[in-house]
Design a protein around this motif. Structure first.
Motif, PDB file in Angstrom:
ATOM      1  N   UNK A 724       0.777  -1.222   0.000  1.00 49.53           N
ATOM      2  CA  UNK A 724       0.000   0.000   0.000  1.00 49.53           C
ATOM      3  C   UNK A 724       0.810   1.274   0.000  1.00 49.53           C
ATOM      4  N   UNK A 725       1.968   1.295  -0.663  1.00 50.43           N
ATOM      5  CA  UNK A 725       2.777   2.521  -0.735  1.00 50.43           C
ATOM      6  C   UNK A 725       2.108   3.477  -1.726  1.00 50.43           C
ATOM      7  N   UNK A 726       1.794   4.694  -1.274  1.00 51.88           N
ATOM      8  CA  UNK A 726       1.051   5.634  -2.106  1.00 51.88           C
ATOM      9  C   UNK A 726       1.766   6.972  -2.295  1.00 51.88           C
ATOM     10  N   UNK A 727       2.960   7.136  -1.727  1.00 52.93           N
ATOM     11  CA  UNK A 727       3.672   8.400  -1.902  1.00 52.93           C
ATOM     12  C   UNK A 727       5.179   8.149  -1.846  1.00 52.93           C
ATOM     13  N   UNK A 728       5.917   9.113  -2.407  1.00 53.95           N
ATOM     14  CA  UNK A 728       7.367   8.993  -2.382  1.00 53.95           C
ATOM     15  C   UNK A 728       7.898   9.100  -0.967  1.00 53.95           C
ATOM     16  N   UNK A 729       7.243   9.921  -0.117  1.00 55.98           N
ATOM     17  CA  UNK A 729       7.691  10.060   1.267  1.00 55.98           C
ATOM     18  C   UNK A 729       7.577   8.732   2.009  1.00 55.98           C
TER      19      UNK A 729
END
Length: 773
Positions: A724-729
């Motif tokens: 569930x990775x949704x952003x570069x951060x």
């Protein structure tokens, strides 16, 4: 303790006021008789109409209680009509206000009409043998009593009337006496039955009325002045008191829990003595007449005939007594067989037939009913791991706990397996929910089973019976609510709501369409890439099933996967996904060679792992597609691993074969760490809930769990995948924690096979921010 009275019961009142009025008038008559003024006889008669009107009002009110069955309401309404007619007779007696021998026609006619109307009410009750032969027996009994009573009044009572008493008044009194005997016979037959809808004690109270009528007829003809006055002014209040008492008793019986038909003792029926009593009386009367009017020779002959009739009647009575003893024994034996047939052998609780029978009777009587359906959570695991003997002990202790925590008017039962139920006599939502919480709290305490302390939580469904509901509908509603409680996380209760039934219908319809979809190949796979978040290269893919319905369009997996699991379609669906995914990996390996991914991830449901031939199926698919066991990663949830011995054995067999196993949604279960000791895991997949918000650093708990999982995987030499990775951060934070693998929409959404294959020869994408989302 009784159930709270419903609105209809409250409107009908308790009937106590009418009973007190009837009792007060009877007491007033008694006082008047002590201090009476011979010149003011009217003061003695004035209480009769008042008492009868109060009784009629009470009878009519109970006849208007809609919560009672229709036949019961009709009976009490008709009895109320009879009381109104008898009140007219009381009014006529008040208008005449005399102490003459005999009975005026103005009093006798409404009294006879009221008694006839009363007998009709009893004869309309649905009890006993209502076949033509049964009605013939009733008519023969009534004819026997009428003839014997008429002759007795004609030859004995009427002959004792004072001189100057008119023939009409004597005949009227005698007719009332015979009618009283008939009425007593009819009421006695009803009161002696155990299968009638009216409370038995109420029926016995009503027998006072015909007794008063017979006494009135006898004393008005053959009594002295005081006895005539006593019965004339006191008879009507006594009849009214019996009516009001019966109505009050019926209300009290409605407020108490109904007796269980399986345990109700049989009531002795003595109505067969009525014709024999009439025959004996006639034999005595014949002897009396014979002694007075015949010669000695004829007297001896008639006397011998009377003795023979008495002896025969005695012999018949003795035979009836022996027959009754035999019937009582049969009744006892039948009652014991019924008790055994209605009791669960293991727990001693009521079984399903008895529970359904009591529930059906309660609904037919329009009484409040609520069903609590209880299913022991994860009982199969206890039974599989500890053996059936300990499983039975646990079920017995659950039953004892239910028995101890159920009120006297509640019926606990075992419906089968690990499914129990409790029948409540309430209809209020608050009371039902309080009972559900009480039962779950009682079951939450540990059970001592042999040498083990076990926690046996339960899921509970609450269903309150509505107007017109059948027993099957109430149980089905409770079952729907119970499964909703299980789906919501178990160890909880949920009250049934009508929308749940529609949800079940929709699920059933969707299940049927899903079955056709598997056959028509409406399903297809998308592939969620798993990247090496350090190098940016494609590491693997997770196969995800999708459904394009011909009319609905795309159906969410969140809608059809639960339907597949509940219906069992997850087994053929899972088999199709496994074969399709393996065939696709084989095509990629042929097309891309060394650039193809090494393994493909396939989700497996617990229902598939329970299948005895699942290991053989996996081996066959790998062999037919030309893949090696290490080319396949099966993803299972923590709840699947904890399902039981069969599942664990299947997982160990797959691992020994060389198939890698991934623990999906890791960290969300209650026993994640303990599972790692018993479960042959190769990959830990950190649940998306720990990735959300990880970049801002505000939730230190998420950070701690995510970091701990990465360290744990490194220490145990396992692969760790962040979902569930949704952003570069988020990506940067996870990479800094030591995660090597990740998947999510930031890097790539699920792709068709050709687009996923195109990634296999692509360069690393980390530097460009993955650029595929």
């Amino acid at each position: 303790m009784t159930q709270p009275a419903g609105p209809a019961a409250r409107r009908a009142g308790s009937g106590l006021a009418a009973l007190l009025v009837a009792a007060a008038t009877t007491l007033a008559v008694a006082v008047w008789l002590v201090v009476r003024d011979p010149q003011a006889v009217v003061l003695g008669y004035v209480w009769g109409p008042a008492a009868m009107v109060a009784a009629a009002f009470s009878l009519q009110r109970i006849g208007s209680m809609v919560v009672l069955p229709r036949v019961v309401r009709a009976f009490w309404r008709q009895l109320g009509h009879a009381a109104v007619i008898l009140a007219l007779s009381c009014g006529a007696a008040l208008a005449l206000a005399n102490n003459n021998a005999g009975m005026s026609l103005y009093v006798a006619v409404p009294m006879l009409t009221g008694m006839f109307w009363t007998m009709t009410a009893f004869l309309r009750l649905p009890f006993g043998d209502r076949t033509p032969l049964g009605w013939a027996r009733v008519l023969l009994d009534l004819a026997t009593v009428a003839v014997a009573g008429g002759l007795l009044f004609w030859y004995v009572v009427l002959s004792s009337a004072p001189s100057g008493t008119g023939l009409a008044t004597r005949a009227a009194a005698g007719t009332v006496g015979v009618a009283g005997l008939l009425c007593l016979t009819v009421i006695g037959q009803a009161a002696g039955r155990a299968d009638g809808p009216i409370d038995p004690l109420a029926l016995r109270l009503l027998t006072v009325a015909p007794m008063v009528a017979v006494a009135l007829a006898v004393l008005l003809i053959a009594g002295n002045d005081f006895s005539r006055l006593l019965i004339s002014v006191g008879g009507s209040p006594l009849v009214a008191l019996s009516f009001a008492s019966a109505a009050y008793q019926q209300r009290r019986a409605f407020g108490r829990p109904a007796a269980d038909p399986a345990t109700r003792p049989p009531r002795r029926v003595r109505t067969e003595l009525v014709p024999l009593t009439a025959v004996t009386a006639m034999a005595v009367l014949i002897g009396y007449v014979a002694v007075a009017e015949m010669t000695t020779r004829a007297r001896n002959l008639i006397f011998g005939g009377v003795v023979i009739a008495v002896l025969v009647a005695t012999r018949v009575l003795l035979g009836l007594r022996d027959g009754r003893r035999m019937m009582d024994g049969l009744h006892d034996h039948q009652a014991e067989l019924e008790r055994l047939a209605m009791t669960d052998a293991l727990t001693g609780l009521a079984n399903r037939p008895r529970f359904v029978s009591v529930l059906t009777e309660r609904l037919a009587a329009h009484r409040p009913a609520t069903v609590l359906l209880i299913d022991v959570d994860d009982f199969k695991m206890v039974n599989d791991t500890m053996g059936p003997a300990l499983g039975d002990q646990l079920l017995y202790q659950v039953a004892q706990r239910l028995q101890e925590n159920s009120a006297a008017q509640e019926l606990p039962a075992r419906l089968g397996g690990d499914e129990f139920a409790v029948l409540l006599d309430v209809e209020e939502v608050t009371s039902a929910e309080e009972a559900a919480g009480r039962i779950l709290q009682a079951l939450a305490e540990p059970f001592r089973v042999g040498e083990h302390q076990l926690l046996a939580h339960a899921s509970l469904g609450v269903a309150i019976a509505g107007p017109g509901d059948s027993a099957d509908e109430v149980l089905r509603n409770a079952d729907i609510a119970m499964y909703a409680a299980k789906e919501g996380g178990k160890a909880a209760w949920i009250r049934f709501e009508p929308r749940m039934r529609q949800d079940v219908v929709n699920h059933a319809r969707l299940g049927s369409e899903l079955h056709n979809a598997i056959i028509r190949r409406e399903l297809f796979l998308l592939y969620q890439p798993v990247f090496d978040i350090v190098t940016g290269r494609l590491h693997g893919v997770e196969a995800l099933v999708r459904w394009k319905h011909p009319t609905r369009g795309f159906v969410s997996p969140g809608d059809f996967i639960p339907v597949a699991e509940r219906s069992g379609l997850i087994v053929p669906l899972g088999s199709w996904v496994l074969r399709e995914a393996c065939e696709q990996l084989a095509r990629w390996q042929r097309e891309h060679g060394a650039g193809a991914i090494k393994a493909i991830n396939v989700n497996v449901a617990v229902r598939q792992l329970r299948e005895p031939g699942f290991v053989d199926e996996v081996a066959a698919v790998l062999s037919e597609t030309g893949l090696l066991p290490q080319n396949l990663v099966l993803e299972v949830t923590e709840s699947s691993v904890a399902d039981g011995r069969q599942v664990r054995e299947t997982l160990h067999a797959l691992h020994e074969m060389g198939v890698r196993l991934a623990l999906d949604d890791f960290g969300t279960g209650s026993s994640s760490l303990s599972l790692l000791r018993a479960f042959p895991v190769d990959v830990l997949k950190l649940d998306k809930s720990f990735v959300d918000g990880i970049a801002d650093g505000e939730d230190r708990g998420r950070l701690a769990v995510a970091a701990a999982v990465a360290q744990l995987a490194e220490y145990l030499q396992l692969s760790a995948v962040a979902e569930g990775i949704e952003s570069e951060a988020q990506l940067e934070r996870l990479r800094s924690m030591g995660y090597r693998l990740g998947q999510g929409f930031f890097m790539s959404k699920p792709l068709p096979a050709d687009e996923a294959g195109a990634l296999m020869g692509a360069p690393a994408t980390v530097a460009s921010g993955f650029g595929l989302h």
